[in-house]
Design an enzyme around this catalytic site. Structure first.
Site, mmCIF file in Angstrom:
data_model
loop_
_atom_site.group_PDB
_atom_site.id
_atom_site.type_symbol
_atom_site.label_atom_id
_atom_site.label_comp_id
_atom_site.label_asym_id
_atom_site.label_seq_id
_atom_site.Cartn_x
_atom_site.Cartn_y
_atom_site.Cartn_z
ATOM 1 N N LYS A 140 78.740 17.348 -4.355
ATOM 2 C CA LYS A 140 79.772 18.023 -5.141
ATOM 3 C C LYS A 140 79.127 19.170 -5.912
ATOM 4 C CE LYS A 140 83.700 15.618 -4.711
ATOM 5 N NZ LYS A 140 85.005 16.232 -4.416
ATOM 6 N N LYS A 242 92.483 14.732 4.447
ATOM 7 C CA LYS A 242 92.628 13.597 3.538
ATOM 8 C C LYS A 242 94.041 13.039 3.717
ATOM 9 C CE LYS A 242 89.245 15.403 0.270
ATOM 10 N NZ LYS A 242 89.000 16.096 -1.013
#
Length: 329
Positions: A140, A242
């Site tokens: 991230k 997703k």
């Protein structure tokens, strides 16, 4: 003639106290568990992700009950009740339950994960050493300073010569900040960045970043925008899917097929589902993207597994009688 039935449950599981979503702490992961039955059972998870999903859990629950009631009132051989117009999390969870019930969702899963990069490169190397296939990890970026993110990414790539990195910026950067990140990554290391998801605040700026740095990008948030059209682009290498945020298995497979037709990688990724939802994502990944490591390394954020165990996880499993699960219907 087999009779239809369904149940709906609500779960609330403690999560890592350091989990931050869209600048707020998430202390518990909450969602719905759906069971459908018509000769055989099928299970699914409906779990809107706070800060990312358009729907709240209460809205999803209301809509799920309405859809399931309509389905239950029809015969088993009646035409399929469409999921068009339902919230993405509802469409995904119900489609999982229906496909599992009908035997459309294969049992085998791809449980290889792209571990999250943090801490000591030696610890990550130990994880990767035991992995089969491509050695890929995720990092991230965009939460801390861009310079710092670039230095850390470069450190991992330097320390582990066969590492492939996936980076996720969640549109946090301006073009200037994104270029500051890239400046800290050596030119010879940039080709081992599989992709950087949505580095900049707009698609146009992300494209410009890719042109200037020769770092591949991937679409994530863009996929969920109205009128999104997936096209082949010079520096676009992947689309991140997703399902909890996109919709039914059928909608996801349409995107996967479209990506493959354009020569792009399609990566099934988690929205921090419980072990029930994650295990079904692993099965979807194996069935529709068999040669790609999915992005499902989120279970350790939770303190418990729900109903089904993730292979190799030693987290305790809670069942329907647990204090963390409440029966609705």
């Amino acid at each position: 003639m087999a009779e239809k039935s369904f149940n709906l449950y609500r779960y609330s599981i403690p999560v890592d106290s350091q989990l931050i979503l869209r600048d707020r702490f998430l202390k518990r992961r909450e969602g719905l568990i759906v069971r459908v039955s018509c000769s055989r059972d099928g299970w699914g998870e409906i779990a809107p992700l706070p800060g990312f999903s358009e729907e709240t859990l209460d809205q999803a629950q209301e809509q799920a009950i309405e859809w399931l009631t309509t389905w239950c009132n029809a015969s088993c051989d009646a035409p399929r009740v469409p999921l068009d117009g339902t919230y993405p999390s509802v469409a995904f969870g119900i489609s999982c339950a229906m496909d599992e019930m009908k035997g459309y969702l294969q049992a085998e899963g791809n449980y290889h994960t792209a571990p999250l990069c943090y801490g000591d490169p030696d610890e990550l190397y130990a994880k990767l050493a035991s992995m089969e296939g491509e050695k890929v990890a995720k990092m991230k970026v965009g939460i801390y300073e861009a310079n710092r993110d670039g230095l850390i990414a470069d450190m991992f790539l330097e320390a582990i010569p066969d590492l492939q990195l996936r980076l996720d910026a969640n549109r946090h950067w301006s073009l200037e900040k994104a270029l500051q990140f890239a400046a800290k990554v050596k030119l010879q290391h940039r080709k081992r960045i599989q992709f950087l998801e949505e580095p900049c605040k707009t698609q146009a700026l992300s494209r410009e970043f890719a042109v200037q740095t020769d770092i591949a990008i991937a679409w994530d948030e863009s996929v969920r925008e109205p009128n999104f059209c997936l096209e082949k682009e010079p520096h676009l290498s992947a689309v991140v899917i997703k399902p909890t945020l996109i919709g039914s298995i059928q909608r996801c497979t349409e995107l996967i097929n479209q990506a493959h037709s354009l020569g792009l990688k399609a990566v099934i990724s988690s929205s921090i589902e419980s072990s029930l939802g994650l295990s079904q994502l692993a099965r979807i990944a194996q069935q529709y993207t068999p040669n790609v490591t999915p992005g499902l390394d989120t279970l350790d954020l939770m303190e418990y597994q729900v109903l089904r165990a993730w292979p190799s996880s030693d987290l305790p499993i809670v069942d329907l009688e647990s204090e963390f699960i409440t029966k609705i219907i």
